[in-house]
Scaffold this motif. Structure first.
Motif, mmCIF file in Angstrom:
data_model
loop_
_atom_site.group_PDB
_atom_site.id
_atom_site.type_symbol
_atom_site.label_atom_id
_atom_site.label_comp_id
_atom_site.label_asym_id
_atom_site.label_seq_id
_atom_site.Cartn_x
_atom_site.Cartn_y
_atom_site.Cartn_z
ATOM 1 N N TYR A 118 9.199 -0.689 -11.330
ATOM 2 C CA TYR A 118 9.644 -1.965 -10.732
ATOM 3 C C TYR A 118 9.911 -1.766 -9.242
ATOM 4 O O TYR A 118 9.947 -0.630 -8.736
ATOM 5 N N PHE A 119 10.142 -2.877 -8.587
ATOM 6 C CA PHE A 119 10.289 -2.860 -7.140
ATOM 7 C C PHE A 119 11.178 -4.047 -6.750
ATOM 8 O O PHE A 119 11.069 -5.124 -7.327
ATOM 9 N N PRO A 150 2.064 -2.724 -10.222
ATOM 10 C CA PRO A 150 0.810 -2.759 -11.006
ATOM 11 C C PRO A 150 0.831 -1.657 -12.062
ATOM 12 O O PRO A 150 1.445 -0.605 -11.860
ATOM 13 N N ASP A 151 0.164 -1.897 -13.156
ATOM 14 C CA ASP A 151 0.143 -0.933 -14.275
ATOM 15 C C ASP A 151 -0.218 0.472 -13.809
ATOM 16 O O ASP A 151 -1.192 0.672 -13.080
ATOM 17 N N GLY A 152 0.602 1.422 -14.223
ATOM 18 C CA GLY A 152 0.295 2.815 -13.918
ATOM 19 C C GLY A 152 0.699 3.256 -12.523
ATOM 20 O O GLY A 152 0.508 4.412 -12.159
ATOM 21 N N VAL A 153 1.266 2.341 -11.748
ATOM 22 C CA VAL A 153 1.690 2.702 -10.387
ATOM 23 C C VAL A 153 3.209 2.872 -10.367
ATOM 24 O O VAL A 153 3.963 1.937 -10.642
ATOM 25 N N GLY A 154 3.667 4.077 -10.062
ATOM 26 C CA GLY A 154 5.099 4.354 -9.999
ATOM 27 C C GLY A 154 5.745 3.606 -8.845
ATOM 28 O O GLY A 154 5.052 3.168 -7.916
ATOM 29 N N SER A 155 7.077 3.474 -8.896
ATOM 30 C CA SER A 155 7.685 2.613 -7.885
ATOM 31 C C SER A 155 7.735 3.242 -6.494
ATOM 32 O O SER A 155 7.620 2.540 -5.502
ATOM 33 N N TRP A 156 7.858 4.563 -6.403
ATOM 34 C CA TRP A 156 7.773 5.184 -5.067
ATOM 35 C C TRP A 156 6.332 5.157 -4.562
ATOM 36 O O TRP A 156 6.088 5.009 -3.357
ATOM 37 N N GLU A 157 5.397 5.285 -5.490
ATOM 38 C CA GLU A 157 3.983 5.197 -5.136
ATOM 39 C C GLU A 157 3.675 3.793 -4.591
ATOM 40 O O GLU A 157 2.991 3.631 -3.577
ATOM 41 N N PHE A 158 4.235 2.778 -5.267
ATOM 42 C CA PHE A 158 4.036 1.405 -4.807
ATOM 43 C C PHE A 158 4.718 1.195 -3.446
ATOM 44 O O PHE A 158 4.190 0.494 -2.573
ATOM 45 N N PHE A 159 5.873 1.825 -3.267
ATOM 46 C CA PHE A 159 6.560 1.760 -1.967
ATOM 47 C C PHE A 159 5.629 2.229 -0.854
ATOM 48 O O PHE A 159 5.466 1.555 0.166
ATOM 49 N N ASP A 160 5.029 3.402 -1.073
ATOM 50 C CA ASP A 160 4.127 3.956 -0.059
ATOM 51 C C ASP A 160 2.899 3.063 0.141
ATOM 52 O O ASP A 160 2.471 2.841 1.272
ATOM 53 N N GLY A 167 9.993 -2.422 0.872
ATOM 54 C CA GLY A 167 10.839 -2.896 -0.220
ATOM 55 C C GLY A 167 11.627 -1.725 -0.747
ATOM 56 O O GLY A 167 11.712 -0.678 -0.096
ATOM 57 N N THR A 168 12.204 -1.864 -1.935
ATOM 58 C CA THR A 168 12.989 -0.771 -2.501
ATOM 59 C C THR A 168 12.424 -0.395 -3.862
ATOM 60 O O THR A 168 12.311 -1.244 -4.750
ATOM 61 N N PRO A 169 12.077 0.885 -4.035
ATOM 62 C CA PRO A 169 11.510 1.331 -5.305
ATOM 63 C C PRO A 169 12.536 1.211 -6.420
ATOM 64 O O PRO A 169 13.677 1.667 -6.267
#
Lengths: 413, 413
Positions: B388-389, B355-365, B375-377
């Protein structure tokens, strides 16, 4: 075109170009093939390469089949193995190969791999390209060649590499190396030794450990033949020596112990207390392994675990005794034919002197032509191996006896 | 003491010290363990690491058991495998993976190994330490890290290595790299791509082959996912492209094709016509392999051979279709939840935009905490992967569906 219209200089690893043309056993294979082509009815007996001939212990075969079945069912299927080995195997190694000898090695200091050849050659990656290595002469060629590929050996001139410190192992010093007189960073030691077949007394090995701790060198200790040790005054692991945990890496293998040459399983022990330049070599190797390999087959690791079962230990012991009896037959046969012969007591290898004035490749050809017996020319292991010859005890009893009776017939007085 | 009374500077490989602390999947493992410790009843679904879950094909299990039995009988026992692989396997590979596609590759141009990870990382040894490499960004970390260990990457600064040429793969260019504008010696390409899940059209790959032939670069082509190709306009082997035989090395694996992640078997193809600086890379690799490894387990190679049997092919095809259906479920689930999603058609991987503005490690968590899905950041694969993810289709059908319905529940509009 880009880059000024011409192909730029290729950035290949020029060290390959410096290397002598062929690997020892490839050259032996070539000569034997040629002999067999010219003598199609010849009954060639191979006591050259160190490959085993007895079948796998039944305990290992059963373990492999059981593991293969597990891999075929969804409930028990296993994907990527742990990078450093399954706990079941690391724990078994710790318990049987270390704790049982009073040596304190943790399971996570043990790295399971596909072979001591892979590990003893890749270990060079932990050192800088200008690290200086010391090797025995004669020596298992892999230590030298793998470092030559990495550029650590310098240039090949007159049968020697310019930056390697060779430690002669001669009759006069009981085929044991002397401490290097110059600074070295890496010291390859192999005991019981390949190709010499000799073991090192505890007190002598203590000198090396003390030297390494004093100078900051790291001992790369190849103990692939430890299961052949029959005498008390020699250690199975360098970690039985006081102080080794701060200066040594040990390579062990199931190849000769349990006939795993075709199965591919070994392990390397790097203590966490081994630190150089403030850096843990255990951590470096952990990183190297997780980056550059994906672990060892589950089926293979179950086979290795079975080596430590009661049935496995019984079978393995019988194998080793069988090969040691072959070694005795070789050594005594050679002595009775008037040759000098060494090793074969704590080792599957017998190291013999060629007849006076006969070079070791010349003796190789003579033995092939005259007896249809294949051995390994000492010169293939280094300059100090010239005038010597290696025979291995890994053949069948029958072939070993036939080979020795041919040699005695031809050379016996 | 020798050496002037002090321990000299340790000659360790300082490149290890330059490397960022942990390997991507180790860090993921750490976070998941921590989550599970704090949430012992959580039902975690792993769509992170690219490990398969379907059991081995029955044909492979039977072949392994038969081979294990052979190893247990003296008449059929096999010791050291040939360094480059058994002829039975090299011939099967040649016939099924190359001849069947009209590609002329000789059996002795095929090197059997324990994994494409080992080979694609060790291949760097054929190049000089100052060779320049180009990699896609994002990229499978092994190409980068293995060259960093060898010193080819320079220094790690601000998330990038100073001497590596990064080729951004962005939405705007269809996630395909552009030809480098500077000189490079080694070009890693992976298609179908990990982590992006995209394939490369034939005409596009032809440009790379022409570029490499023009400039003297060598393409290191990782084709580990070729069995997932469903569309016609993409090649299974780079050697289907005109001119590749003078500029490319290809890595292939049984890991994803036949579920061999826990069995360990792969192969590398180096044509004899690949020459740089007057030196044959085929000869260099031959020498490297015979010096530094001892071949692959007989039992494993028989399992790999069974992949090509009629029953093996049928089972393998069913596996691939199963995973591709999972990929479709993931891709369509993500699209229906309003995410952008790519790949998953010729590949087991789906690459999604966070999602916009969400970093990939942040999305991982967030995905772990909110959906118990791993998944994999994208950032773990390089700077361009940020935002991306990656999700993989190697889970079970049931888990894949459950994971996607959790994601749709949480994020769906």
């Amino acid at each position: 075109m880009i880059f000024g219209g011409k192909i730029s200089v290729a950035k290949i690893n020029e060290n390959f170009v410096k290397m002598p043309a062929s690997y020892l056993f490839a050259e032996i294979g070539r000569r034997v093939s040629e002999y067999e082509k010219n003598n199609p009815s010849a009954d060639v007996i191979r006591l050259g390469i160190g490959d085993v001939t007895l079948p796998l212990p039944a305990a290992c075969v059963e373990a492999m089949k059981k593991a293969a079945d597990e891999m075929g069912r969804a409930e028990t299927f296993r994907g990527y193995p742990p990078d450093y080995g399954y706990d079941f195997l690391r724990e078994a190694i710790k318990k049987h190969d270390y704790e049982a000898r009073g040596v304190q090695i943790e399971a996570d200091e043990i790295f399971v791999s596909d072979g001591a050849k892979s590990d003893s050659s890749s270990i060079g990656e932990l050192f800088s390209d200008d690290a200086v290595l010391a090797v025995c002469d004669p020596v298992y060629p892999v230590y030298v060649d793998s470092n030559a590929i990495a550029g650590r050996a310098g240039d090949y001139e007159g049968g020697k590499w310019s930056r390697i410190v060779y430690m002669p192992c001669r009759r006069e010093n009981g085929f044991l190396p002397e401490l290097p007189a110059v600074h070295v960073d890496m010291i390859y030691l192999c005991f019981p030794n390949n190709p010499l077949g000799v073991s090192i007394p505890k007190r002598e090995l203590q000198k090396w450990v003390d030297f390494a701790n004093d100078t900051g060198a790291v001992i790369l200790y190849d103990s692939a033949y430890e299961s052949f040790i029959t005498e008390d005054d020699t250690v199975h692991s360098i970690f039985e020596i006081k102080g080794a945990e701060t200066c040594a890496i040990e390579f062990r293998s199931f190849s000769k112990t349990a006939g795993f040459t075709g199965v591919r399983c070994a392990y390397t022990v790097i203590p966490k207390s081994l630190v150089r330049g403030g850096v843990s070599l255990h951590k470096m190797w952990s990183r190297r392994q997780s980056t550059k390999m994906n672990g060892v087959s589950y089926v293979t690791q179950r086979a290795a675990e079975a080596v430590y079962s009661e049935a496995g230990q019984r079978e393995v012991k019988a194998h080793v005794e069988y090969y040691l009896e072959n070694a005795r037959i070789i050594r005594e046969g050679l002595l009775s034919a008037g040759f000098e012969a060494y090793g074969g007591v704590n080792s599957p290898y017998v190291w013999m002197k060629t007849p006076d004035g006969v070079g070791s490749w010349e003796f190789f050809d003579a033995l092939l032509e005259g007896c249809a017996v294949v051995g390994t020319p000492g010169a293939g292991f280094g300059a100090e191996g010239e005038g010597y010859f290696r025979l291995t005890s890994f053949g069948s009893r029958e072939n070993t006896k036939r080979a020795l009776s041919r040699i005695v017939d031809k050379y016996g007085r």
